[in-house]
Scaffold this motif. Structure first.
Motif, PDB file in Angstrom:
ATOM      1  N   TRP A  35     -11.230  25.111 -13.827  1.00  0.00           N
ATOM      2  CA  TRP A  35     -12.329  24.448 -13.648  1.00  0.00           C
ATOM      3  C   TRP A  35     -12.427  23.006 -13.548  1.00  0.00           C
ATOM      4  N   ALA A  36     -13.272  22.261 -12.893  1.00  0.00           N
ATOM      5  CA  ALA A  36     -13.056  20.824 -12.969  1.00  0.00           C
ATOM      6  C   ALA A  36     -14.816  20.095 -12.550  1.00  0.00           C
ATOM      7  N   LEU A  37     -14.735  19.340 -13.225  1.00  0.00           N
ATOM      8  CA  LEU A  37     -15.962  18.516 -12.638  1.00  0.00           C
ATOM      9  C   LEU A  37     -15.762  17.342 -11.438  1.00  0.00           C
ATOM     10  N   LEU A  38     -16.708  17.780 -10.483  1.00  0.00           N
ATOM     11  CA  LEU A  38     -16.162  16.504  -9.554  1.00  0.00           C
ATOM     12  C   LEU A  38     -17.284  15.637  -9.502  1.00  0.00           C
ATOM     13  N   GLU A  39     -16.986  14.331  -9.222  1.00  0.00           N
ATOM     14  CA  GLU A  39     -17.874  13.162  -9.071  1.00  0.00           C
ATOM     15  C   GLU A  39     -18.157  13.089  -7.535  1.00  0.00           C
ATOM     16  N   LEU A  40     -19.253  13.215  -7.157  1.00  0.00           N
ATOM     17  CA  LEU A  40     -19.799  13.100  -5.862  1.00  0.00           C
ATOM     18  C   LEU A  40     -20.800  12.082  -5.467  1.00  0.00           C
ATOM     19  N   HIS A  41     -20.089  11.329  -4.463  1.00  0.00           N
ATOM     20  CA  HIS A  41     -21.270  10.348  -3.802  1.00  0.00           C
ATOM     21  C   HIS A  41     -21.634  10.691  -2.356  1.00  0.00           C
ATOM     22  N   PRO A  42     -22.776  11.400  -2.050  1.00  0.00           N
ATOM     23  CA  PRO A  42     -23.248  12.038  -0.615  1.00  0.00           C
ATOM     24  C   PRO A  42     -23.197  10.927   0.270  1.00  0.00           C
ATOM     25  N   THR A  43     -23.905   9.792  -0.108  1.00  0.00           N
ATOM     26  CA  THR A  43     -24.261   8.667   0.821  1.00  0.00           C
ATOM     27  C   THR A  43     -22.873   7.956   1.216  1.00  0.00           C
ATOM     28  N   LEU A  44     -21.900   7.762   0.523  1.00  0.00           N
ATOM     29  CA  LEU A  44     -20.672   7.458   0.891  1.00  0.00           C
ATOM     30  C   LEU A  44     -19.634   8.363   1.286  1.00  0.00           C
ATOM     31  N   GLY A  45     -19.826   9.472   1.026  1.00  0.00           N
ATOM     32  CA  GLY A  45     -18.767  10.609   1.357  1.00  0.00           C
ATOM     33  C   GLY A  45     -17.701  10.546   0.475  1.00  0.00           C
ATOM     34  N   LEU A  46     -17.709  10.045  -0.539  1.00  0.00           N
ATOM     35  CA  LEU A  46     -16.847  10.026  -1.753  1.00  0.00           C
ATOM     36  C   LEU A  46     -16.685  11.252  -2.743  1.00  0.00           C
ATOM     37  N   GLU A  47     -15.614  11.802  -3.033  1.00  0.00           N
ATOM     38  CA  GLU A  47     -15.536  12.805  -4.259  1.00  0.00           C
ATOM     39  C   GLU A  47     -14.301  12.605  -4.919  1.00  0.00           C
ATOM     40  N   ARG A  48     -14.369  12.732  -6.035  1.00  0.00           N
ATOM     41  CA  ARG A  48     -13.175  12.520  -7.176  1.00  0.00           C
ATOM     42  C   ARG A  48     -13.216  13.684  -8.053  1.00  0.00           C
ATOM     43  N   CYS A  49     -11.952  14.265  -8.400  1.00  0.00           N
ATOM     44  CA  CYS A  49     -12.032  15.142  -9.445  1.00  0.00           C
ATOM     45  C   CYS A  49     -11.692  14.382 -10.859  1.00  0.00           C
ATOM     46  N   LEU A  50     -12.629  14.697 -11.783  1.00  0.00           N
ATOM     47  CA  LEU A  50     -12.220  13.870 -12.911  1.00  0.00           C
ATOM     48  C   LEU A  50     -11.099  14.527 -13.933  1.00  0.00           C
ATOM     49  N   GLU A  51     -10.351  13.721 -14.394  1.00  0.00           N
ATOM     50  CA  GLU A  51      -9.220  13.997 -15.006  1.00  0.00           C
ATOM     51  C   GLU A  51      -9.929  14.734 -16.421  1.00  0.00           C
ATOM     52  N   ASP A  52      -8.922  15.696 -17.193  1.00  0.00           N
ATOM     53  CA  ASP A  52      -9.540  16.339 -18.137  1.00  0.00           C
ATOM     54  C   ASP A  52      -9.711  15.509 -19.456  1.00  0.00           C
ATOM     55  N   HIS A  53      -9.084  14.424 -19.491  1.00  0.00           N
ATOM     56  CA  HIS A  53      -9.334  13.591 -20.748  1.00  0.00           C
ATOM     57  C   HIS A  53     -10.418  12.570 -20.298  1.00  0.00           C
ATOM     58  N   GLU A  54     -10.907  12.405 -19.384  1.00  0.00           N
ATOM     59  CA  GLU A  54     -11.683  11.334 -19.214  1.00  0.00           C
ATOM     60  C   GLU A  54     -13.108  11.560 -19.714  1.00  0.00           C
ATOM     61  N   VAL A  55     -13.993  10.512 -20.297  1.00  0.00           N
ATOM     62  CA  VAL A  55     -15.090  10.683 -20.840  1.00  0.00           C
ATOM     63  C   VAL A  55     -16.241  10.766 -20.065  1.00  0.00           C
ATOM     64  N   VAL A  56     -16.928  11.822 -20.215  1.00  0.00           N
ATOM     65  CA  VAL A  56     -17.913  11.832 -18.896  1.00  0.00           C
ATOM     66  C   VAL A  56     -19.003  10.654 -19.090  1.00  0.00           C
ATOM     67  N   LEU A  57     -19.418  10.437 -20.277  1.00  0.00           N
ATOM     68  CA  LEU A  57     -20.632   9.329 -20.193  1.00  0.00           C
ATOM     69  C   LEU A  57     -19.952   8.035 -19.809  1.00  0.00           C
ATOM     70  N   GLU A  58     -18.834   7.762 -19.909  1.00  0.00           N
ATOM     71  CA  GLU A  58     -18.303   6.562 -19.592  1.00  0.00           C
ATOM     72  C   GLU A  58     -18.151   6.390 -17.974  1.00  0.00           C
ATOM     73  N   VAL A  59     -17.822   7.536 -17.361  1.00  0.00           N
ATOM     74  CA  VAL A  59     -17.974   7.831 -15.947  1.00  0.00           C
ATOM     75  C   VAL A  59     -19.269   7.552 -15.462  1.00  0.00           C
ATOM     76  N   GLN A  60     -20.252   8.117 -16.150  1.00  0.00           N
ATOM     77  CA  GLN A  60     -21.570   8.102 -15.572  1.00  0.00           C
ATOM     78  C   GLN A  60     -22.308   6.664 -15.839  1.00  0.00           C
ATOM     79  N   ALA A  61     -21.755   6.044 -16.744  1.00  0.00           N
ATOM     80  CA  ALA A  61     -22.208   4.671 -17.191  1.00  0.00           C
ATOM     81  C   ALA A  61     -21.904   3.691 -15.869  1.00  0.00           C
ATOM     82  N   ASN A  62     -21.199   4.097 -14.892  1.00  0.00           N
ATOM     83  CA  ASN A  62     -20.747   3.046 -14.000  1.00  0.00           C
ATOM     84  C   ASN A  62     -21.563   3.419 -12.648  1.00  0.00           C
TER      85      ASN A  62
END
Length: 528
Positions: free
Chosen positions: A140-167
């Motif tokens: 299982w994985a969390l995908l960071e999705l930017h629909p308008t720009l057509g970007l998607e990235r699979c978060l690494e297991d050790h990445e802090v979710v709130l730090e990613v969301q803060a950007n």
């Protein structure tokens, strides 16, 4: 004239009433005359009193008057946290250290969960697995999705979710998607498939080559200088044109050559630092950015909000080349941390519901051997590959004869397995297009054996098996046919017949047949 019911007395306003010991009343002074009813003496009546609510009820402690009877709880089992259907993670936390994160499923529905400030992607996925009652806890994985720009990235297991969301930008449509990803650590298992030797070299020794396995080993050791090299199309800033440039990926960062494929320091130009960038896959890049091919990815600073002017968009010439670059970016940036994540993913606890199935599928194909049980002394291992293939063909033909005999028997209960049983299977995706099927398989990982079945858009009453093999999605037409008054499905012009699609899938999960690889991972749609 005013009438007064019952006995009454005369009371004068401004007068004083004195009551004697005998019960007689004396009025002193007089003024205006008013009337008041005379109430006879009666025993004291007990009236309801207001309940005093103390201030500690706000803190969660209820304090009621002892005179108020307690109301029995008709559902006592719901008050127990262990038996409550409401997950603790979905309730507002009492402490301010919890934060709300919204995660979407692949069916466009979403779920909000409270996570701690330092919660990693692995922990959030584990929480969502429990919430969504998933049958397994792997891949299982969390995908960071930017629909308008057509970007998607699979978060690494050790990445802090709130730090990613803060950007993220507050006005954007960025979201997290909870999905399967079988290819997250596939390059550890099959490095030769992900890292072609033609793209690997040693930056310290130009003439020295390097194998795929050596690349990963050297990246996990300090003091070595492996690099990835090759041509990529790069989109020029503020323009719609693309330029072909030779790039080098090293531990120190990404470089490009301003003179062909020269590695001389005076010809190298610094592009980006690995510590301060994330790599994204670009979806629908031809339409959004006018890319020369569909194999597009981009890099952007990880500490800044996603803006179109900050993107460095690159395009490869094949899916294998793009996968090599994106995997190398992750491996060069995280190194040993990625290997640690891989080891933790292998030791993740499995659910009891599908533990046996998961354990059996975890064995590699190399550990499976052909056996011959025709003799009386027991089975023997078939060492000759030609003999093993011959036995496989004979077993397949025997299976076909048994199925044909079973289906030809009278009074066959066809209601036990209806022809539409495939519609409730997780691998069936209805009438999705060919392009959408490829996108779904790419999204969940381009690993050998990933598959789905869909309705054909070009041939009526036909189906298509979409299968991933060697980073490429192949499509096989499933045709309905009739034989002996019965309806069957086939992929090899009637040589092998199946009574329904479920039987077709079950057969090819243990036999390759005409396929290049057995069916392993169904491409599923996760609902939250």
């Amino acid at each position: 004239m005013m009438e007064v019911a019952g006995p009454w007395t005369e009371v004068f306003e401004g007068s004083e009433r004195n009551e004697t010991s005998g019960g007689a009343e004396t009025l002193l002074g007089s003024s205006t005359l008013t009337l008041a009813p005379l109430i006879a003496e009666s025993p004291s009546i007990r009236r309801s009193q207001p309940i005093l609510i103390s201030s500690n009820r706000v803190k969660g402690v209820d304090s009621f008057s002892s005179s108020v009877p307690s109301i029995p709880n008709p559902f006592p089992e719901l008050c127990s946290p262990s038996k409550s259907p409401v997950l603790i993670s979905s309730l507002p936390p009492p402490s301010s250290d919890k934060h709300l994160v919204k995660v979407c499923g692949e069916d466009s529905h979403s779920r909000s969960v409270y996570v701690s400030r330092g919660a990693t992607a692995r922990e959030v996925c584990h929480m969502l697995v429990q919430t969504a009652h998933c049958s397994d806890q792997e891949n299982w994985a969390l995908l960071e999705l930017h629909p308008t720009l057509g970007l998607e990235r699979c978060l690494e297991d050790h990445e802090v979710v709130l730090e990613v969301q803060a950007n993220w930008s507050l006005k954007g449509d960025t979201r997290f998607v909870f999905c399967k990803n079988y290819a997250k650590y596939e390059f550890f298992r099959k490095p030769m498939l992900f890292f072609p030797e033609s793209m690997i070299s040693d930056s310290a020794d130009v003439s020295k080559g390097m194998t795929s396995s050596e690349l990963i080993q050297n990246l996990l050791r300090s003091g070595t200088c492996p690099e990835i090299q090759g041509f990529l199309h790069v989109k020029e800033p503020s323009r719609k044109t693309w330029k072909k440039v030779y790039f080098f990926l090293r531990r120190s960062g990404l470089y490009c050559s301003i003179k062909g494929s020269s590695k001389e320091p005076r010809h190298l130009q610094y592009v980006a630092d690995l510590e301060d960038l994330n790599v994204y896959t670009v979806v629908n890049s031809r339409k959004l950015y006018g890319a020369p091919a569909d194999f597009t990815f981009c890099i952007k600073p990880s500490r800044k909000p996603v803006r179109a002017q900050d993107l460095k968009i690159l395009c490869a010439e094949s899916e294998q080349t793009r996968t090599c670059w994106t995997s190398a970016f992750r491996l060069f940036k995280y190194g040993k941390q990625l290997q640690c994540n891989y080891q933790l993913s292998k030791s993740a606890p499995r659910s009891l519901e599908g533990s046996n199935l998961t354990d059996s599928k975890s064995n590699s194909e190399a550990s499976l051997v052909a056996m011959d049980f025709s003799g009386k002394a027991g089975g023997r291992v078939i060492q000759n590959p030609t003999e093993a293939q011959s036995v496989e063909r004979e077993e397949g033909q025997a299976w076909r004869r048994r199925e044909a005999l079973r289906c030809s028997l009278p009074n066959l209960n066809s209601a036990a397995r209806p022809s539409s049983i495939h519609k409730i299977q997780p691998w069936f995706h209805g009438g999705v297009s060919r392009k959408e099927a490829q996108r779904l398989i790419e999204k969940q990982g381009l690993v050998d054996g990933m598959f789905l079945i869909r309705e054909s858009q070009q041939h009526a009453q036909c189906f298509v098996l979409s299968l991933c093999y060697k980073l490429t999605t192949k499509h096989y037409l499933v045709i309905p046919c009739e034989e002996g008054g019965r309806k069957y499905f086939t992929m090899d012009d009637g040589l092998t017949l199946f009574i329904d699609l479920l039987q077709l899938v079950e057969f090819h999960q243990i036999n390759k047949g005409i396929l290049p690889v057995c069916l392993k991972h169904p491409c599923v749609c996760v609902a939250l």
